[in-house]
Design an enzyme around this catalytic site. Structure first.
Site, mmCIF file in Angstrom:
data_model
loop_
_atom_site.group_PDB
_atom_site.id
_atom_site.type_symbol
_atom_site.label_atom_id
_atom_site.label_comp_id
_atom_site.label_asym_id
_atom_site.label_seq_id
_atom_site.Cartn_x
_atom_site.Cartn_y
_atom_site.Cartn_z
ATOM 1 N N SER A 1 7.335 70.561 -17.835
ATOM 2 C CA SER A 1 7.290 69.719 -19.030
ATOM 3 C C SER A 1 8.278 68.570 -18.913
ATOM 4 O O SER A 1 8.980 68.433 -17.920
ATOM 5 C CB SER A 1 7.634 70.558 -20.259
ATOM 6 O OG SER A 1 9.003 70.917 -20.212
ATOM 7 N N LYS A 2 8.291 67.759 -19.947
ATOM 8 C CA LYS A 2 9.190 66.600 -19.989
ATOM 9 C C LYS A 2 10.637 66.959 -19.668
ATOM 10 O O LYS A 2 11.368 66.185 -19.064
ATOM 11 C CB LYS A 2 9.162 66.000 -21.404
ATOM 12 C CG LYS A 2 7.909 65.252 -21.700
ATOM 13 C CD LYS A 2 8.216 63.766 -21.845
ATOM 14 C CE LYS A 2 6.978 62.985 -22.189
ATOM 15 N NZ LYS A 2 5.835 63.307 -21.335
ATOM 16 N N ARG A 3 11.005 68.121 -20.127
ATOM 17 C CA ARG A 3 12.344 68.631 -19.897
ATOM 18 C C ARG A 3 12.739 68.561 -18.412
ATOM 19 O O ARG A 3 13.900 68.437 -18.056
ATOM 20 C CB ARG A 3 12.366 70.098 -20.348
ATOM 21 C CG ARG A 3 13.596 70.610 -20.969
ATOM 22 C CD ARG A 3 13.323 71.836 -21.842
ATOM 23 N NE ARG A 3 12.301 72.737 -21.316
ATOM 24 C CZ ARG A 3 12.488 73.566 -20.287
ATOM 25 N NH1 ARG A 3 13.635 73.618 -19.673
ATOM 26 N NH2 ARG A 3 11.509 74.352 -19.890
ATOM 27 N N HIS A 4 11.743 68.658 -17.547
ATOM 28 C CA HIS A 4 12.010 68.696 -16.112
ATOM 29 C C HIS A 4 11.965 67.311 -15.490
ATOM 30 O O HIS A 4 11.799 67.170 -14.293
ATOM 31 C CB HIS A 4 10.977 69.590 -15.421
ATOM 32 C CG HIS A 4 10.929 70.980 -15.974
ATOM 33 N ND1 HIS A 4 11.893 71.905 -15.711
ATOM 34 C CD2 HIS A 4 10.048 71.592 -16.795
ATOM 35 C CE1 HIS A 4 11.596 73.039 -16.337
ATOM 36 N NE2 HIS A 4 10.482 72.863 -17.006
ATOM 37 N N GLY A 5 12.087 66.267 -16.324
ATOM 38 C CA GLY A 5 11.966 64.911 -15.795
ATOM 39 C C GLY A 5 10.530 64.483 -15.841
ATOM 40 O O GLY A 5 9.818 64.854 -16.765
#
Length: 501
Positions: free
Chosen positions: A264-268
């Site tokens: 997800s976005k959390r991972h870049g």
RNA sequence: GCCCCGUUAGUGUAGCGGCCUAACACGUCACCCUUUCAAGGUGAAGAUCACCGGUUCAAAUCCGGUACGGGGUACCA
């Protein structure tokens, strides 16, 4: 043995990618689209794009264009779709609602006694769930309206209450079906409650809409994320009730990030366009994504689009979750950067140079100007985003290497200064000012001065670039030009002398 | 809770009952090449194939259970 098999019997497939326009197109979606595309091209079939926008509350402005842009960037051209049309349009679900196809389907199911209307309020539904939680029962609709008096429902509708349509899920049956990647799966209907197929705003839910559309569009294969696997029994019920053949199913493994949670976005970077903006090449993403849950069955990893299409097949799709290995992507992107021509690389790198090069570098960035610089850094780049820092040393007005950096092993300030001085004299009127002759001359110089070649070249490198790591020295000198090379070496000598003095 | 799916070196994959003394790639390390860094080449370390049982002459491969991970259980898709 699966009791329920598809009508497909080989030949060209018709597949569709059907995203919801609810935001950026996630890389997992692109992977699904890619597998659709690969299967279509492999069998000489069609790849169809359809927009599933039946949830009016989640629509996000601009996301349709982003879907088009993402897919086109990766190179997944569709044969039928909202923007290009086709024989089975519209390819936007919300535009199909008024034709009544979904409501017709729902009514047919009601007439056959396979579905029913329901006016339960969200509050009642919540109470039911609460009770189920308290008594440790499976959460789900309790079937309250299955047995409602039709007159009661009619009154309720007349009173303006919101009505949904639910499918009546039979108790006691088991769904046995075959999935191209998981094999035979069986799920008991016991565990599934009566689900909504038409919402109170009149829009169908995914469950109904996709089946009606897939049938209308003659879809033969449904490829989607494995989160849909537990929903297959519901869909089978609808196919059965509507008396239409089911497609071939292939539930693709989810994509996990390195921490084993869903990417997800959390991972870049997580959306396709993020990867483009981070400097990855379309071909590398295509190649990398193809390997996310699939492999050709041999040791081939770097493959052209054509090769990938030729080798693709559903039976080589893996069941286990696919892990998104960024360091491997970086490596692969590097191999793609090395594969393309310098001119192609220059074109791709220019947007990154426009924004990444120092402000005083002349704009617009000219291809002819940066071409030699890109050429000498091509094999050192892993992403296009590294282009500016790879060549910005050629755009600096003044660089200021420190004496510590200039002085190489087994040398001191005085010997370094004198070596640079001698180098300077050679450079001033050396002809031709080209890499090979310069290298020959400076190798000889190292012998004359009795210093290691690495030490001599090292101090000149730092003097001309202020870096320990840089492109090949004499290419650098030539790219810099004689005047700026001289200027930088003079500057380095001065800094050595002032430090010594 | 219940249901479904999965589990091979640090990572991604190959493996479809005997060819497995488990292969390839990324990463790591070493060496070679070499003006630095890359790239390229050679090599090394790294896996009792999640665990426990079973079937079989033979299991990473088939079956069952356990553990762990993921997903589902919406008037979201």
């Amino acid at each position: 043995m699966p009791e329920n098999s598809s009508a497909y019997s080989g030949g060209p497939v018709r597949v569709r990618f059907a995203p919801s326009p609810t935001g950026d197109l996630h890389i997992g979606g692109v992977r699904t689209a890619l597998f659709d595309y690969l299967l279509a091209r492999n069998t000489g079939g069609q790849f169809i794009l359809r927009l599933e926008d039946t949830d009016r509350n989640r629509l996000v402005e601009g996301s349709i264009d982003k879907i088009y842009e993402s897919l086109r960037w990766v190179g997944l051209e569709w044969d039928e779709g909202p923007d290009i049309g086709g024989p089975h349009g519209s390819y936007v679900q919300s535009e199909r609602v008024e034709s009544g196809i979904y409501a017709d389907a729902a009514n047919r199911l009601i007439k056959k006694g396979l579905a029913y209307e329901c006016d339960c309020t969200p509050e009642r539904l919540e109470r039911v769930r609460e009770r189920q939680r308290a008594t440790k029962q499976a959460p789900g609709y309790d079937g309250h309206c299955r047995t409602r008096d039709p007159q009661e429902l009619a009154d309720s509708r007349a009173a303006g209450n919101p009505i949904v349509v639910r499918l009546m899920v039979p108790r006691g049956r088991t769904a046995n079906f075959s999935d191209e990647v998981r094999g035979n799966v069986s799920i008991k209907y016991q565990d599934i409650s009566d689900f909504v197929i038409q919402k109170s705003d009149g829009f169908p839910t995914y469950h109904l809409a996709h089946i009606v559309d897939d049938d209308d569009m003659k879809i033969t294969h449904v490829l989607r994320g494995e989160e849909w696997l537990p929903s297959v029994p519901r869909h089978l019920l609808i196919y059965e009730g509507l008396e239409i053949p089911r497609p071939v199913y292939a539930h693709l493994p989810v994509i996990l990030a390195e921490d084993r949670t869903k990417l997800s976005k959390r991972h870049g970077a997580a959306s396709a366009l993020d990867f483009r903006d981070a400097g990855y090449l379309s071909g590398a993403i295509f190649n990398f994504l193809a390997l996310l849950g699939w492999s050709p069955g041999n040791d081939l990893e770097v493959m052209s689009r054509e090769e990938t299409i030729a080798k693709f097949s559903l039976d080589r799709v893996k069941e286990a979750p696919a892990l998104f290995d960024r360091s491997k992507l970086e490596w692969m992107n590097g191999t793609y950067i090395r594969q393309i021509t310098v001119d192609e690389l220059v074109d791709l790198a220019i947007p990154f140079l426009e924004s990444g090069l120092p402000a005083h570098a002349p704009r617009p960035i000219e291809a002819a100007r940066v071409r030699p610089l890109i050429a000498m850094t091509q094999e050192r780049m892993k992403t296009l985003a590294e282009a500016p820092e790879a060549i910005d040393l050629f755009f600096e007005d003044a660089i200021n290497p420190t004496p510590e950096e200039l002085i190489q092993k087994k040398m001191d300030a005085a010997s370094t200064a004198s070596a640079l001085e001698t180098s300077l004299n050679i450079i001033r009127d050396f002809e031709p000012f080209e890499p090979e002759p310069l290298e020959v001359r400076f190798r000889a110089l190292a012998v004359e001065l009795d210093v290691k070649i690495g030490a001599l070249f090292g101090s000149i490198r730092v003097a001309t670039t202020a870096r320990k790591v840089a492109p090949p020295l004499f290419d650098t000198m030539v790219a810099l030009g004689r005047d700026r090379t001289i200027e930088r070496i003079e500057n380095a000598i001065n800094s050595l002398e002032s430090a010594a003095g």
